[in-house]
Structures are given as C-alpha cells and as structure tokens.
Design a protein around this motif. Structure first.
Motif, PDB file in Angstrom:
ATOM      1  N   GLY A 451       0.816  -1.199   0.000  1.00 17.76           N
ATOM      2  CA  GLY A 451       0.000   0.000   0.000  1.00 17.76           C
ATOM      3  C   GLY A 451       0.852   1.252   0.000  1.00 17.76           C
ATOM      4  N   ASP A 452       0.232   2.368  -0.238  1.00 21.74           N
ATOM      5  CA  ASP A 452       0.885   3.670  -0.115  1.00 21.74           C
ATOM      6  C   ASP A 452      -0.102   4.618   0.541  1.00 21.74           C
ATOM      7  OD1 ASP A 452      -0.726   4.736  -2.503  1.00 21.74           O
ATOM      8  OD2 ASP A 452       0.490   3.163  -3.421  1.00 21.74           O
ATOM      9  N   THR A 453       0.407   5.463   1.422  1.00 22.55           N
ATOM     10  CA  THR A 453      -0.451   6.329   2.221  1.00 22.55           C
ATOM     11  C   THR A 453       0.026   7.768   2.145  1.00 22.55           C
ATOM     12  OG1 THR A 453      -0.934   4.526   3.758  1.00 22.55           O
ATOM     13  CG2 THR A 453      -1.404   6.749   4.513  1.00 22.55           C
ATOM     14  N   ASN A 454      -0.891   8.646   1.818  1.00 26.03           N
ATOM     15  CA  ASN A 454      -0.655  10.087   1.879  1.00 26.03           C
ATOM     16  C   ASN A 454      -1.511  10.610   3.017  1.00 26.03           C
ATOM     17  OD1 ASN A 454      -0.416  12.828   1.560  1.00 26.03           O
ATOM     18  ND2 ASN A 454      -1.443  12.918  -0.419  1.00 26.03           N
ATOM     19  N   LEU A 455      -0.878  10.903   4.133  1.00 22.52           N
ATOM     20  CA  LEU A 455      -1.605  11.285   5.338  1.00 22.52           C
ATOM     21  C   LEU A 455      -1.745  12.805   5.385  1.00 22.52           C
ATOM     22  CD1 LEU A 455      -2.849   9.894   7.824  1.00 22.52           C
ATOM     23  CD2 LEU A 455      -0.746  10.421   9.047  1.00 22.52           C
ATOM     24  N   ARG A 456      -2.955  13.281   5.151  1.00 23.63           N
ATOM     25  CA  ARG A 456      -3.226  14.713   5.218  1.00 23.63           C
ATOM     26  C   ARG A 456      -3.711  15.069   6.621  1.00 23.63           C
ATOM     27  NH1 ARG A 456      -6.637  14.956  -0.458  1.00 23.63           N
ATOM     28  NH2 ARG A 456      -4.887  14.425  -1.833  1.00 23.63           N
ATOM     29  N   SER A 457      -3.014  15.985   7.247  1.00 22.39           N
ATOM     30  CA  SER A 457      -3.348  16.321   8.639  1.00 22.39           C
ATOM     31  C   SER A 457      -3.652  17.810   8.762  1.00 22.39           C
ATOM     32  CB  SER A 457      -2.194  15.944   9.571  1.00 22.39           C
ATOM     33  OG  SER A 457      -0.992  16.560   9.153  1.00 22.39           O
ATOM     34  N   LYS A 458      -4.583  18.125   9.637  1.00 25.84           N
ATOM     35  CA  LYS A 458      -4.943  19.501   9.921  1.00 25.84           C
ATOM     36  C   LYS A 458      -4.935  19.720  11.429  1.00 25.84           C
ATOM     37  CE  LYS A 458      -5.730  21.261   5.822  1.00 25.84           C
ATOM     38  NZ  LYS A 458      -4.994  22.452   5.307  1.00 25.84           N
ATOM     39  N   PHE A 459      -4.379  20.870  11.839  1.00 29.22           N
ATOM     40  CA  PHE A 459      -4.252  21.212  13.241  1.00 29.22           C
ATOM     41  C   PHE A 459      -5.274  22.308  13.544  1.00 29.22           C
ATOM     42  CE2 PHE A 459      -1.064  22.954  16.579  1.00 29.22           C
ATOM     43  CZ  PHE A 459      -1.793  22.361  17.579  1.00 29.22           C
ATOM     44  N   TRP A 460      -6.324  21.973  14.315  1.00 34.04           N
ATOM     45  CA  TRP A 460      -7.415  22.908  14.561  1.00 34.04           C
ATOM     46  C   TRP A 460      -7.362  23.539  15.953  1.00 34.04           C
ATOM     47  CZ3 TRP A 460      -9.156  24.365  10.243  1.00 34.04           C
ATOM     48  CH2 TRP A 460      -9.358  23.482   9.197  1.00 34.04           C
ATOM     49  N   GLY A 461      -6.251  23.497  16.592  1.00 36.04           N
ATOM     50  CA  GLY A 461      -6.128  24.119  17.916  1.00 36.04           C
ATOM     51  C   GLY A 461      -6.545  23.185  19.030  1.00 36.04           C
ATOM     52  N   ARG A 462      -7.821  22.772  19.036  1.00 35.92           N
ATOM     53  CA  ARG A 462      -8.309  21.849  20.065  1.00 35.92           C
ATOM     54  C   ARG A 462      -8.184  20.399  19.632  1.00 35.92           C
ATOM     55  NH1 ARG A 462     -14.139  23.635  22.020  1.00 35.92           N
ATOM     56  NH2 ARG A 462     -13.747  21.817  23.320  1.00 35.92           N
ATOM     57  N   SER A 463      -7.986  20.162  18.334  1.00 33.93           N
ATOM     58  CA  SER A 463      -7.905  18.785  17.846  1.00 33.93           C
ATOM     59  C   SER A 463      -7.005  18.707  16.622  1.00 33.93           C
ATOM     60  CB  SER A 463      -9.297  18.245  17.502  1.00 33.93           C
ATOM     61  OG  SER A 463      -9.857  18.997  16.437  1.00 33.93           O
ATOM     62  N   ILE A 464      -6.577  17.502  16.311  1.00 44.48           N
ATOM     63  CA  ILE A 464      -5.796  17.215  15.114  1.00 44.48           C
ATOM     64  C   ILE A 464      -6.554  16.163  14.324  1.00 44.48           C
ATOM     65  CG2 ILE A 464      -3.627  16.299  14.205  1.00 44.48           C
ATOM     66  CD1 ILE A 464      -2.291  17.211  16.776  1.00 44.48           C
ATOM     67  N   GLN A 465      -6.799  16.420  13.055  1.00 42.64           N
ATOM     68  CA  GLN A 465      -7.525  15.480  12.210  1.00 42.64           C
ATOM     69  C   GLN A 465      -6.591  14.913  11.154  1.00 42.64           C
ATOM     70  OE1 GLN A 465     -11.617  16.444  11.075  1.00 42.64           O
ATOM     71  NE2 GLN A 465     -11.098  15.898   8.975  1.00 42.64           N
ATOM     72  N   LEU A 466      -6.579  13.594  11.032  1.00 43.86           N
ATOM     73  CA  LEU A 466      -5.710  12.895  10.096  1.00 43.86           C
ATOM     74  C   LEU A 466      -6.564  12.169   9.072  1.00 43.86           C
ATOM     75  CD1 LEU A 466      -3.312  11.322  12.766  1.00 43.86           C
ATOM     76  CD2 LEU A 466      -2.994  13.468  11.537  1.00 43.86           C
ATOM     77  N   GLU A 467      -6.394  12.543   7.814  1.00 44.01           N
ATOM     78  CA  GLU A 467      -7.174  11.947   6.722  1.00 44.01           C
ATOM     79  C   GLU A 467      -6.245  11.107   5.846  1.00 44.01           C
ATOM     80  OE1 GLU A 467     -10.291  11.896   5.979  1.00 44.01           O
ATOM     81  OE2 GLU A 467     -11.227  13.458   7.199  1.00 44.01           O
ATOM     82  N   PRO A 468      -6.294   9.770   5.960  1.00 45.44           N
ATOM     83  CA  PRO A 468      -5.434   8.935   5.119  1.00 45.44           C
ATOM     84  C   PRO A 468      -5.960   8.857   3.686  1.00 45.44           C
ATOM     85  CG  PRO A 468      -6.757   7.572   6.578  1.00 45.44           C
ATOM     86  CD  PRO A 468      -7.085   8.989   6.903  1.00 45.44           C
ATOM     87  N   VAL A 469      -5.029   8.987   2.740  1.00 40.82           N
ATOM     88  CA  VAL A 469      -5.378   8.881   1.324  1.00 40.82           C
ATOM     89  C   VAL A 469      -4.512   7.778   0.724  1.00 40.82           C
ATOM     90  CG1 VAL A 469      -5.472  10.051  -0.894  1.00 40.82           C
ATOM     91  CG2 VAL A 469      -5.948  11.327   1.206  1.00 40.82           C
ATOM     92  N   GLY A 470      -5.135   6.792   0.135  1.00 36.44           N
ATOM     93  CA  GLY A 470      -4.386   5.682  -0.430  1.00 36.44           C
ATOM     94  C   GLY A 470      -5.140   4.375  -0.255  1.00 36.44           C
ATOM     95  N   VAL A 471      -4.679   3.355  -0.946  1.00 36.78           N
ATOM     96  CA  VAL A 471      -5.346   2.052  -0.944  1.00 36.78           C
ATOM     97  C   VAL A 471      -4.381   0.986  -0.442  1.00 36.78           C
ATOM     98  CG1 VAL A 471      -6.469   0.285  -2.356  1.00 36.78           C
ATOM     99  CG2 VAL A 471      -6.846   2.705  -2.855  1.00 36.78           C
ATOM    100  N   LEU A 472      -4.881   0.117   0.429  1.00 32.12           N
ATOM    101  CA  LEU A 472      -4.123  -1.037   0.916  1.00 32.12           C
ATOM    102  C   LEU A 472      -4.604  -2.274   0.163  1.00 32.12           C
ATOM    103  CD1 LEU A 472      -4.273  -0.308   4.755  1.00 32.12           C
ATOM    104  CD2 LEU A 472      -2.472   0.318   3.145  1.00 32.12           C
ATOM    105  N   THR A 473      -3.671  -3.102  -0.259  1.00 32.45           N
ATOM    106  CA  THR A 473      -4.011  -4.279  -1.060  1.00 32.45           C
ATOM    107  C   THR A 473      -3.449  -5.539  -0.413  1.00 32.45           C
ATOM    108  OG1 THR A 473      -4.004  -2.992  -3.106  1.00 32.45           O
ATOM    109  CG2 THR A 473      -3.831  -5.379  -3.324  1.00 32.45           C
ATOM    110  N   LEU A 474      -4.296  -6.532  -0.280  1.00 31.50           N
ATOM    111  CA  LEU A 474      -3.896  -7.842   0.235  1.00 31.50           C
ATOM    112  C   LEU A 474      -4.146  -8.866  -0.867  1.00 31.50           C
ATOM    113  CD1 LEU A 474      -3.098  -9.823   2.544  1.00 31.50           C
ATOM    114  CD2 LEU A 474      -5.521  -9.882   3.161  1.00 31.50           C
ATOM    115  N   GLU A 475      -3.102  -9.581  -1.250  1.00 33.68           N
ATOM    116  CA  GLU A 475      -3.213 -10.564  -2.326  1.00 33.68           C
ATOM    117  C   GLU A 475      -2.755 -11.927  -1.839  1.00 33.68           C
ATOM    118  OE1 GLU A 475      -1.659 -11.382  -6.924  1.00 33.68           O
ATOM    119  OE2 GLU A 475      -1.016  -9.587  -5.825  1.00 33.68           O
ATOM    120  N   PHE A 476      -3.623 -12.928  -1.978  1.00 34.43           N
ATOM    121  CA  PHE A 476      -3.278 -14.291  -1.607  1.00 34.43           C
ATOM    122  C   PHE A 476      -2.685 -15.018  -2.816  1.00 34.43           C
ATOM    123  CE2 PHE A 476      -6.557 -13.168   1.500  1.00 34.43           C
ATOM    124  CZ  PHE A 476      -5.928 -13.541   2.674  1.00 34.43           C
ATOM    125  N   ASP A 477      -1.937 -16.074  -2.518  1.00 38.22           N
ATOM    126  CA  ASP A 477      -1.258 -16.807  -3.586  1.00 38.22           C
ATOM    127  C   ASP A 477      -2.220 -17.428  -4.594  1.00 38.22           C
ATOM    128  OD1 ASP A 477       1.120 -16.127  -2.520  1.00 38.22           O
ATOM    129  OD2 ASP A 477       1.711 -18.111  -1.820  1.00 38.22           O
TER     130      ASP A 477
END
Length: 697
Positions: A451-477
């Motif tokens: 997978g690849d992750t682009n973690l977009r974060s925003k700092f709002w003073g009272r809280s921090i919000q993390l928005e992950p962007v990207g897809v995780l892939t699981l492949e079996f044999d």
C-alpha cells in the motif's frame, strides 16, 4: 525419591565423534528423565512451559499452572531432573505438598509421544531449540540453556538405543472377538429355582444372547480398527528405522499411502483407538483451531537475517536526562489550520519511531492473515473474508493511548523488518515529499500486503484530524485479493481535558471473488460510555448478508454467521494483546518497543537510509533530549531541500509510480542487495546536508 539434577553434558555431535564410547553413562530405560520445556503452541499464545517426563520410551507432558500440580513422579521413581528451573519447581511442589498434608491433585497428561515411532533433531540455528517428529505433528521445544538441550537430546538418544526392537504386536496384545463367549447356564438354573416356566427361561436366554451378539459385533469393529492402527504403526516404525539407518532427514518420512490414511488427518492418535481423542493437541488451551501446516509455519525459516535467534527487547532504554516541558500556547497560536506534517514541532511531541515503522505496526497481528490464507485454501471463503476484516481492524489497536507524533521520514528514508518468528518480511520507503507519500510491501506465507499512504493532517487548535489517502491491497497466492482504505483519525483535547484519539468513518473491504465487507467505525460522542465500537457485515456478490461482525478496535472483534445477529452465539476473530509491564509516556505496545531496536549484527546489514540510523530518533529513544532537538532541527533544514530535490528528477529506489496515479509498486531487489551489502547507490541522508542527495534509482 532419589532425584538428581542434570549436569552439563557433551553435545550429541561429540558423543557421535567418540563412537558412542559414552553409552555406558547414558540412562537406561529403568531411569526416568523429567523437567520443564517450553513448547510452541500457536502465534496467539506463543511458547508455553510444560512438564515433560521421559519414561520407558514414552515422552509425556502436561501443563504447569501451580507447582503442586506436578505430581507425575512417585516416591519410588529414579528420576534425573534436567534444568535448574525444573529443580526449583519440584522443590516448591514438595514444600507445598508437605504443608498440605501430603495431598497432591491428579495431574492430567495432555500429550504423549512414543519414541519408538518418532524421531527428533536439534535446531541448526538456535542452540536451545529441538524438534520431535511424530506421525501426526511436530513438537517444537526449547530449553533454558544450551547444556539443557544437550542433556535432553542425550536422554532421547539413549532411550532410542536401548528400546527393544521387538514387534509392536507384542506391546498391544488383545483378545480376538471370536475367542469371546458367554454361558447362560447359571442364569437358567437361577430362573428355574424361582419357578419360572421354561418358555420364559428360553426367552430370557435369547435376550441375553442377542445383547451379547451386539457387544461382540462392537468388539469386532474395535478389533479391526486396532489391527489397522497397529499395522500402520509397524510400517511407520520400519520407515523410521530405515530413514535413520540411511541418514535421511527425520522429517522426510511419511506414512505409506494406504487405506489407513486416517492417521494423517489426526483421527487416531498414537496408541489411541478412539476417534474423538487426540493426545497431541492441547485441547484445553487452544480456544480456536490452529490453521498452519507444521512444516510451513514452524520449520527453520529461510529468510536469511537470523534476527529471530535472540530475545527481542521488552522495554526502552532508561532516559539519560530529565525531560523538559514546552509551552503549548506559544506553538498553537501560530499554526492553527496548517498541515501538521509541515509544522516544525520540538522533539517533545515525538515518539521514538518513524512513520515508516508505524506502518509496520499494522502487521502486529499478521497471524490473522495466515489464518485467512489457510481458510481460503481449505475452501472456506467466508472465514477468509472475516479474518481479513479482523486484520483491517487490528491495526488500530496500537493507537490506544498513543498521543505523540511519529518522526516524519526524510525523502528516500527506508525501514526494513525481518521477523522470521512471525513468518513475515516488511519494507517501507518515503517515496514522495510533496505530497508526503509512504509506500510499503510485506510478504507472508501465502499472502502479500502492500500500500501507499498520503496522510493529510490539519491542526485545529483543540484537535488534530488525520485523513489517510491511499489504498491497501492484500493478495493471496491463489489470486484472491482484498482492497480497502483507512478511516479518519482525530486526536481531541489538545489544549484542555484528557487527550484521546478516535477512529471514525466507513471502511469498504472489496474482494474480487465471493465476499466483501463493510465496517463502520462509530465516532465517539462526549457522553458516549461505550466508545471504540466497530460494526459491519460481510456480503456475497449478490448483496446477501453472510455474516455480521462487531467489537471494539482497541480490544476484540467477533462474528455471527448468517443474516441474524445473536451475540450469544458469536465467535471470536481477534483479541488484542495486553499492554507491556514497562509502560512509558509514549504508551508503546510490546511490539512497537522492538521496532527501533538495533539487534545484534543488524547495523552492518542496514542501508544508510534505514530509520534505525536516524540520529534524532535514536537520541530521543535514549532520553538524550537536547541532542535529539539539535539533530531534529538539523535534519528538518535538510528536509526543506526535499521538494527541490524531488522536482529535479529524484526517484525512489525500491518503488515505482504506476502511471500518472499516486500509487506505487515495490520493484523488488532490496533483500538481495541486503544479502550482498550493495548500498553504493543509496545516499547517507542522515549525514551533513552539504553532501548532495543524488538519484538513487
């Protein structure tokens, strides 16, 4: 009871070189050998201590919950104890027994091995481990010291040498059903004395004969089953002896292909004719079945790092200096609304691992994917989908109480994790600085996770919000794949109140075959008394509900098959591990504590880009806060050059971008380069930034 403690014995190799000259010193079958060994159970429970007793060619073992339970020895036994731990345990047992009036509870034997039809060998890579191979499974055993292993191997060898090579039929004598008979003369005589007429006497005789015929038929079937078992054991014994005589590896031989193949499936255990008994399984401790083939999951790993042959650390180093606090308000007022990944925070807000290492924390419960692979392999696609869902949820468990920020990797920074004891190899790299993208790839037994992750974060003073962007892939044999994206994470009460994090949103796990899953992470409210809830359903390709899942992302996940929800009949999919005893302010899990460890011999194998070599992170782990801050500021100045370097044509070394998308694929070659120490094309990114970062592609 004449008990003696084992002394350090020569290795089995040494005994062999002496041509068996020590045979007269080996224990005979008249003397028992006993002690505590650590037995591998499964990935969930790991190694468990068991009391082992070797007597008359039979190795039996049982649980040790309390010292007084070890009552497998009688006062007349001539027993040699192996290991200091065994001696101490037995001493406590007799002490407890003496205070309790000499009463000892019955101790249940949960496993036996007949050495006459089994074999053993020592581990080539761990001098405390050895294996015993039987017809139905492999016992993985470990001692407390090298000398204890040598003593056990010598005891096993001596027992095998003196075992009589007589036919197995002599050991299992029984009466043939045709030799059994019953007489009704006494019954008829007694009935006549009571004045019963002849017709009723004859009727009673017929009833007895009929009942006996049924019993005789059952005995006949039992006789046939036992004969089949005995013949199979004879063939196994001969195959074992031939293998040893010809030098064949002990784990190679198998039962012959014949109609007695029920032995292979474990229908019958050694010296058991009951279809419901299996003396090789620790039934009471296995809450769920083990889904691993013994040879696949517990044989010597071929991953080549050797990092599993030592004990990983269980705590971080003690801090070298006292930590200083910082003013939150002075930082917050200037950074409200900004991308947190681009804000220069003092090292006080960091935990001593990088985002690359934090990606690997999602694989802490990788055994769930092993189970998913085995279920799918056996044709149970529903349980495969359910265990994939459990794995997707389990990655959030480590975030409970984790309020510090991982280090933001430098462009081109990498991290490897070679965990043979878990059967996995993981690799990650920071492949882009703007936007910040981390790509990862992990190989397990029967599956690959990437997978690849682009973690977009925003700092709002009272809280921090993390928005992950990207897809995780699981492949079996076998070609089945599942894909999903992570949900939103928010950290609350930055200024006032108790700091906590929550995960919320909908996770769609899309399968390419029969089943897909939808999970809803409930957002916690102020008055919520039951936080961290996760609920979801597994549906087939027609949209029909096949199962319901529910639980908490920080604790456990259960499921109920079918379209109805009856929690009373729910089955456990996953349970989080307990927190470590040595808790720090970072609240790292036991697994996370091991991620930044430089294990013996590892540093010289790593590329200069590995996160373990990052100086500010290493100083923080040691509690050298001043040095950590200085190094962090220096590396952040270098980090600000990354965008210019990336725009000038820099390319990641181990991943490549897929077309115009922001998706990256592992190109391979890392582990081969590691084997040869070929790091010439990888720059020293943690050095002085006057050294230019060149294209590492």
């Amino acid at each position: 009871m004449p008990l003696t403690r084992s002394k350090s014995l020569p290795s089995t190799d040494a005994a062999t070189e002496n041509g068996g000259s020590d045979r007269q010193n080996l224990p005979s079958t008249g003397r028992s050998v006993a002690g505590i060994l650590h037995k591998w159970t499964n990935y969930g429970k790991g190694w468990r201590s068991r009391w082992f007793l070797l007597r008359d060619g039979i190795l039996s073992y049982s649980k040790i919950r309390r010292p007084e339970n070890v009552n497998m020895l009688s006062p007349s036994d001539d027993v040699r104890l192996i290991g200091d731990n065994s001696t101490d345990r037995l001493s406590r047992m007799y002490s407890c027994s003496g205070r309790g009036g000499g009463r000892r509870k019955h101790h249940k034997t949960i496993g036996i091995v007949h050495l006459k039809v089994s074999s053993y060998r020592e581990s080539k890579s761990d001098n405390k481990k050895f294996y015993i191979f039987t017809a139905t499974k492999t016992l993985h055993l470990r001692t407390d010291s090298r000398s204890d292993r040598a003593a056990w191997l010598q005891a096993l060898a001596s027992t095998r040498r003196v075992l009589p090579l007589q036919s197995l039929s002599g050991d299992f004598s029984f009466v043939s059903p045709k030799d059994l008979s019953i007489s009704t003369e006494r019954l008829k005589e007694r009935l006549r004395e009571e004045g019963i007429n002849e017709n009723l006497v004859k009727e009673c005789e017929e009833i007895v004969d009929s009942e006996f015929s049924e019993v005789q038929e059952q005995i006949k079937l039992l006789h046939e089953e036992r004969t089949k078992l005995l013949n199979a054991l004879k063939q196994l014994e001969m195959a074992n002896l031939e293998a040893e005589a010809s030098g064949i590896h002990e784990s190679v031989y198998q039962l012959p292909d014949n109609k007695y193949s029920s032995l292979r499936s474990g229908k019958y255990s050694e010296c058991s004719t009951s279809a419901s008994s299996d003396v090789f399984e620790d039934i009471s401790e296995e809450d769920e079945p083990s889904f691993h083939d013994t040879n696949e999951c517990f044989s010597e790993p071929d991953v080549g790092s050797g990092d599993m042959h030592f004990k990983r650390r269980i705590r971080l180093p003690d801090p070298a200096e006292k930590e200083k606090g910082v003013s939150l308000w002075s930082m917050i007022k200037d950074n409200v609304g900004k991308d947190l990944s681009r804000v220069c925070l003092p090292v006080y807000f960091n935990e001593p691992i990088s985002s690359l290492q934090k990606c690997f924390e999602d694989l802490e419960y990788s055994y769930l994917l092993d189970q998913a692979y085995e279920y799918g392999k056996s044709g149970n696609s529903l349980l495969r989908a359910l265990y994939v869902a459990a794995f997707a949820v389990s990655g959030y468990a480590s975030t409970e109480g984790r309020h510090c920020k991982p280090f933001n990797p430098l462009l081109g920074e990498t991290y490897e994790a070679d965990f043979p004891e878990k059967g996995i190899r993981f690799f990650s790299e920071k492949v882009s600085h703007h936007p910040t993208v981390i790509a990862c790839h992990c190989e397990g037994k029967g599956w690959k996770f990437s997978g690849d992750t682009n973690l977009r974060s925003k700092f709002w003073g009272r809280s921090i919000q993390l928005e992950p962007v990207g897809v995780l892939t699981l492949e079996f044999d076998d070609g089945e794949t599942f894909q999903w994206s992570k949900v939103t994470t928010t950290i609350y009460n930055i200024l006032l109140g108790k700091l906590y994090c929550d995960h919320h949103g909908t996770m769609q796990i899309r399968g390419n075959r029969q089943y897909s899953c939808t999970l809803k992470f409930k957002e916690q409210s102020i008055l919520d008394r039951n936080p961290h809830q996760v609920n979801g359903v597994v549906e087939d390709v027609t949209g029909k509900k096949a199962a319901t899942v529910f639980g908490k992302w920080n604790d456990s996940l259960h499921y109920v098959a079918g379209d109805a929800l009856n929690k009373a009949s729910a089955s456990l999919l996953w349970k989080s591990t307990k927190p470590p005893p040595n808790v720090t302010r970072y609240n790292l899990t036991s697994f996370a504590i091991t991620l930044n460890e430089l294990t013996p011999g590892l540093e010289e194998k790593l590329p200069p880009t590995d996160s373990r070599l990052r100086p500010d992170q290493r100083h923080l782990e040691k509690g050298e806060y001043e040095k950590a801050n200085e190094e962090k500021q220096r590396l952040e100045r270098r980090q600000r050059m990354s965008r210019k370097i990336q725009e000038s044509g820099w390319r990641p070394r181990w991943f490549e971008q897929q077309g115009e998308s922001e998706s990256y694929k592992f190109t391979g070659g890392y582990w081969e380069a590691r084997e040869e120490r070929r790091w010439d094309d990888c720059p020293n990114i943690f050095g002085e930034f006057t050294e230019e970062i060149t294209d590492c592609a």
